[in-house]
Design a protein around this motif. Structure first.
Motif, PDB file in Angstrom:
ATOM      1  N   SER A  44     113.662  61.904 -15.626  1.00 30.88           N
ATOM      2  CA  SER A  44     113.391  63.079 -16.450  1.00 30.88           C
ATOM      3  C   SER A  44     112.494  64.045 -15.677  1.00 30.88           C
ATOM      4  N   TYR A  45     111.375  64.398 -16.258  1.00 31.07           N
ATOM      5  CA  TYR A  45     110.478  65.376 -15.639  1.00 31.07           C
ATOM      6  C   TYR A  45     109.640  64.705 -14.563  1.00 31.07           C
ATOM      7  N   PHE A  46     109.823  65.113 -13.317  1.00 27.41           N
ATOM      8  CA  PHE A  46     109.136  64.497 -12.182  1.00 27.41           C
ATOM      9  C   PHE A  46     108.669  65.608 -11.232  1.00 27.41           C
ATOM     10  N   PRO A  47     107.568  66.292 -11.568  1.00 25.54           N
ATOM     11  CA  PRO A  47     107.185  67.524 -10.871  1.00 25.54           C
ATOM     12  C   PRO A  47     106.309  67.334  -9.632  1.00 25.54           C
ATOM     13  N   PHE A  48     106.364  66.166  -9.011  1.00 23.69           N
ATOM     14  CA  PHE A  48     105.418  65.840  -7.944  1.00 23.69           C
ATOM     15  C   PHE A  48     105.966  66.187  -6.552  1.00 23.69           C
ATOM     16  N   HIS A  49     105.032  66.507  -5.652  1.00 21.68           N
ATOM     17  CA  HIS A  49     105.398  66.826  -4.273  1.00 21.68           C
ATOM     18  C   HIS A  49     105.280  65.611  -3.350  1.00 21.68           C
ATOM     19  N   SER A 171     111.915  67.634  -6.120  1.00 20.53           N
ATOM     20  CA  SER A 171     110.951  67.612  -7.224  1.00 20.53           C
ATOM     21  C   SER A 171     111.443  68.523  -8.344  1.00 20.53           C
ATOM     22  N   ALA A 172     110.790  68.406  -9.486  1.00 18.85           N
ATOM     23  CA  ALA A 172     111.111  69.272 -10.616  1.00 18.85           C
ATOM     24  C   ALA A 172     110.142  70.449 -10.630  1.00 18.85           C
ATOM     25  N   ILE A 173     110.647  71.612 -10.969  1.00 15.33           N
ATOM     26  CA  ILE A 173     109.822  72.820 -11.043  1.00 15.33           C
ATOM     27  C   ILE A 173     110.008  73.427 -12.421  1.00 15.33           C
ATOM     28  N   THR A 174     108.928  73.812 -13.046  1.00 11.88           N
ATOM     29  CA  THR A 174     109.037  74.443 -14.353  1.00 11.88           C
ATOM     30  C   THR A 174     109.456  75.903 -14.190  1.00 11.88           C
ATOM     31  N   ARG A 175     110.055  76.424 -15.222  1.00 11.20           N
ATOM     32  CA  ARG A 175     110.442  77.846 -15.219  1.00 11.20           C
ATOM     33  C   ARG A 175     109.208  78.729 -15.058  1.00 11.20           C
ATOM     34  N   ASP A 176     108.126  78.342 -15.725  1.00 11.86           N
ATOM     35  CA  ASP A 176     106.900  79.144 -15.648  1.00 11.86           C
ATOM     36  C   ASP A 176     106.378  79.238 -14.217  1.00 11.86           C
ATOM     37  N   GLU A 177     106.436  78.115 -13.481  1.00 13.17           N
ATOM     38  CA  GLU A 177     105.973  78.123 -12.097  1.00 13.17           C
ATOM     39  C   GLU A 177     106.767  79.120 -11.258  1.00 13.17           C
ATOM     40  N   ILE A 178     108.081  79.091 -11.409  1.00 17.61           N
ATOM     41  CA  ILE A 178     108.928  79.985 -10.625  1.00 17.61           C
ATOM     42  C   ILE A 178     108.654  81.438 -10.984  1.00 17.61           C
ATOM     43  N   LEU A 179     108.616  81.724 -12.268  1.00 20.79           N
ATOM     44  CA  LEU A 179     108.393  83.110 -12.704  1.00 20.79           C
ATOM     45  C   LEU A 179     107.035  83.630 -12.262  1.00 20.79           C
ATOM     46  N   ASP A 180     106.002  82.800 -12.372  1.00 20.64           N
ATOM     47  CA  ASP A 180     104.659  83.224 -11.988  1.00 20.64           C
ATOM     48  C   ASP A 180     104.540  83.457 -10.490  1.00 20.64           C
ATOM     49  N   ASN A 181     105.251  82.644  -9.695  1.00 23.57           N
ATOM     50  CA  ASN A 181     105.118  82.737  -8.242  1.00 23.57           C
ATOM     51  C   ASN A 181     106.092  83.711  -7.595  1.00 23.57           C
ATOM     52  N   ILE A 182     107.288  83.880  -8.151  1.00 21.14           N
ATOM     53  CA  ILE A 182     108.286  84.765  -7.548  1.00 21.14           C
ATOM     54  C   ILE A 182     108.302  86.136  -8.227  1.00 21.14           C
ATOM     55  N   TRP A 183     108.350  86.151  -9.550  1.00 21.45           N
ATOM     56  CA  TRP A 183     108.391  87.428 -10.274  1.00 21.45           C
ATOM     57  C   TRP A 183     106.983  87.939 -10.607  1.00 21.45           C
ATOM     58  N   ILE A 213     120.970  71.884  -7.886  1.00 22.10           N
ATOM     59  CA  ILE A 213     119.931  72.622  -8.614  1.00 22.10           C
ATOM     60  C   ILE A 213     120.244  72.394 -10.085  1.00 22.10           C
ATOM     61  N   GLN A 214     119.673  71.334 -10.636  1.00 27.67           N
ATOM     62  CA  GLN A 214     120.019  70.901 -11.983  1.00 27.67           C
ATOM     63  C   GLN A 214     119.013  71.406 -13.009  1.00 27.67           C
ATOM     64  N   SER A 215     119.517  71.831 -14.135  1.00 29.52           N
ATOM     65  CA  SER A 215     118.655  72.310 -15.210  1.00 29.52           C
ATOM     66  C   SER A 215     118.047  71.136 -15.970  1.00 29.52           C
ATOM     67  N   LEU A 216     116.771  71.252 -16.276  1.00 32.93           N
ATOM     68  CA  LEU A 216     116.082  70.281 -17.116  1.00 32.93           C
ATOM     69  C   LEU A 216     115.749  70.990 -18.427  1.00 32.93           C
ATOM     70  N   ARG A 217     116.453  70.631 -19.450  1.00 36.38           N
ATOM     71  CA  ARG A 217     116.348  71.341 -20.737  1.00 36.38           C
ATOM     72  C   ARG A 217     114.901  71.446 -21.218  1.00 36.38           C
ATOM     73  N   GLY A 218     114.484  72.670 -21.467  1.00 35.26           N
ATOM     74  CA  GLY A 218     113.142  72.917 -21.976  1.00 35.26           C
ATOM     75  C   GLY A 218     112.045  72.798 -20.934  1.00 35.26           C
ATOM     76  N   ILE A 219     112.411  72.533 -19.686  1.00 31.08           N
ATOM     77  CA  ILE A 219     111.403  72.336 -18.636  1.00 31.08           C
ATOM     78  C   ILE A 219     111.600  73.299 -17.478  1.00 31.08           C
ATOM     79  N   GLY A 220     112.730  73.167 -16.788  1.00 32.65           N
ATOM     80  CA  GLY A 220     112.963  73.984 -15.608  1.00 32.65           C
ATOM     81  C   GLY A 220     114.142  73.454 -14.819  1.00 32.65           C
ATOM     82  N   PHE A 221     113.888  73.087 -13.551  1.00 34.12           N
ATOM     83  CA  PHE A 221     114.976  72.687 -12.668  1.00 34.12           C
ATOM     84  C   PHE A 221     114.564  71.527 -11.767  1.00 34.12           C
ATOM     85  N   ASP A 222     115.540  70.661 -11.519  1.00 31.41           N
ATOM     86  CA  ASP A 222     115.354  69.552 -10.577  1.00 31.41           C
ATOM     87  C   ASP A 222     116.060  69.939  -9.287  1.00 31.41           C
TER      88      ASP A 222
END
Length: 228
Positions: A44-49, A171-183, A213-222
């Motif tokens: 599931s959600y595994f956001p570690f580097h 790793s998994a990345i949240t949508r918020d992380e991407i938006l905050d860092n790229i947009w 690049i898989q979608s993680l529902r309600g989280i972001g992307f794997d």
């Protein structure tokens, strides 16, 4: 963007000290005293580097845990901690796929240096002109993504997003992380833009089934790109 570290250490005193020290060094640490809590998150959600695993733990030892992690997260960077300084342990860890190995009690400064070296080795450099991505190659200077079946000229934003995903490979990345860092903003419209850009990247990489690049529902992307 902080490096997210998964720490598996059953000793409450050492685990707390290590967590606090690494956080002072600006790492984000998720500490698990029970390895079973990590196993339950692998699919599931595994956001570690990267992960730091104690070898000697009850129920699931560090080597067994590493095998479980690498089965789901191929080439996930790992560093083993152990109270024993035996050659057999070092060899076992390296055979499993460890990036490094350090004995307890360890020098915190040395540990931080080893962590930074692992992150540096396993993170694609943004300054590279040509980046190999599975069957593809990205020329960052020309914004050109090349494949034997054809080439695609990326927009600056597409390349920024792609490089960011490469930096967070396996790793998994949240949508918020991407938006905050790229947009550098996070609202409904930029969220919709992100979905469009992700769809474009999936289309660009459709000729290589190893790239995911898989979608993680309600989280972001794997994110899962082949290593090079």
């Amino acid at each position: 963007m902080k490096t997210k570290i998964l720490l598996a250490e059953d000793d409450p005193d050492f685990g707390m000290i290590l967590k606090q020290y690494l956080e002072l060094e600006d790492f984000e640490v998720s500490w698990f005293q029970n390895p079973e809590g990590i196993v339950s998150r692998l699919t599931s959600y595994f956001p570690f580097h990267m992960g730091i695993l104690d070898v000697m733990m009850p129920n699931i030892d560090g080597f067994s845990l590493a095998k479980m992690i690498l089965k789901e997260k191929n080439n996930f960077p790992l560093l083993f901690l152990t109270a024993k300084n035996q050659k057999i342990d070092r060899l076992t860890g390296l055979k499993i796929g460890a990036d490094d190995y350090i004995s307890k009690p360890c020098d915190p400064e040395e540990l931080v240096l080893r962590i930074k070296n692992i992150i540096k080795r396993t993170t694609p450099a943004v300054t590279e002109t040509l980046i190999k991505i599975g069957q593809y190659s990205l020329d960052t200077k020309k914004l050109l993504l090349s494949h034997p079946n054809g080439n695609a000229r990326l927009t600056i934003r597409e390349q920024q997003l792609l490089v960011y995903l490469l930096q967070h490979n396996h790793s998994a990345i949240t949508r918020d992380e991407i938006l905050d860092n790229i947009w550098e903003t996070n609202d409904y419209f930029t969220g919709r833009s992100l979905d469009v850009f992700i769809s474009r990247l999936r289309k660009y990489f459709s000729d290589d089934p190893e790239i995911k690049i898989q979608s993680l529902r309600g989280i972001g992307f794997d994110i899962d790109f082949p290593d090079y």
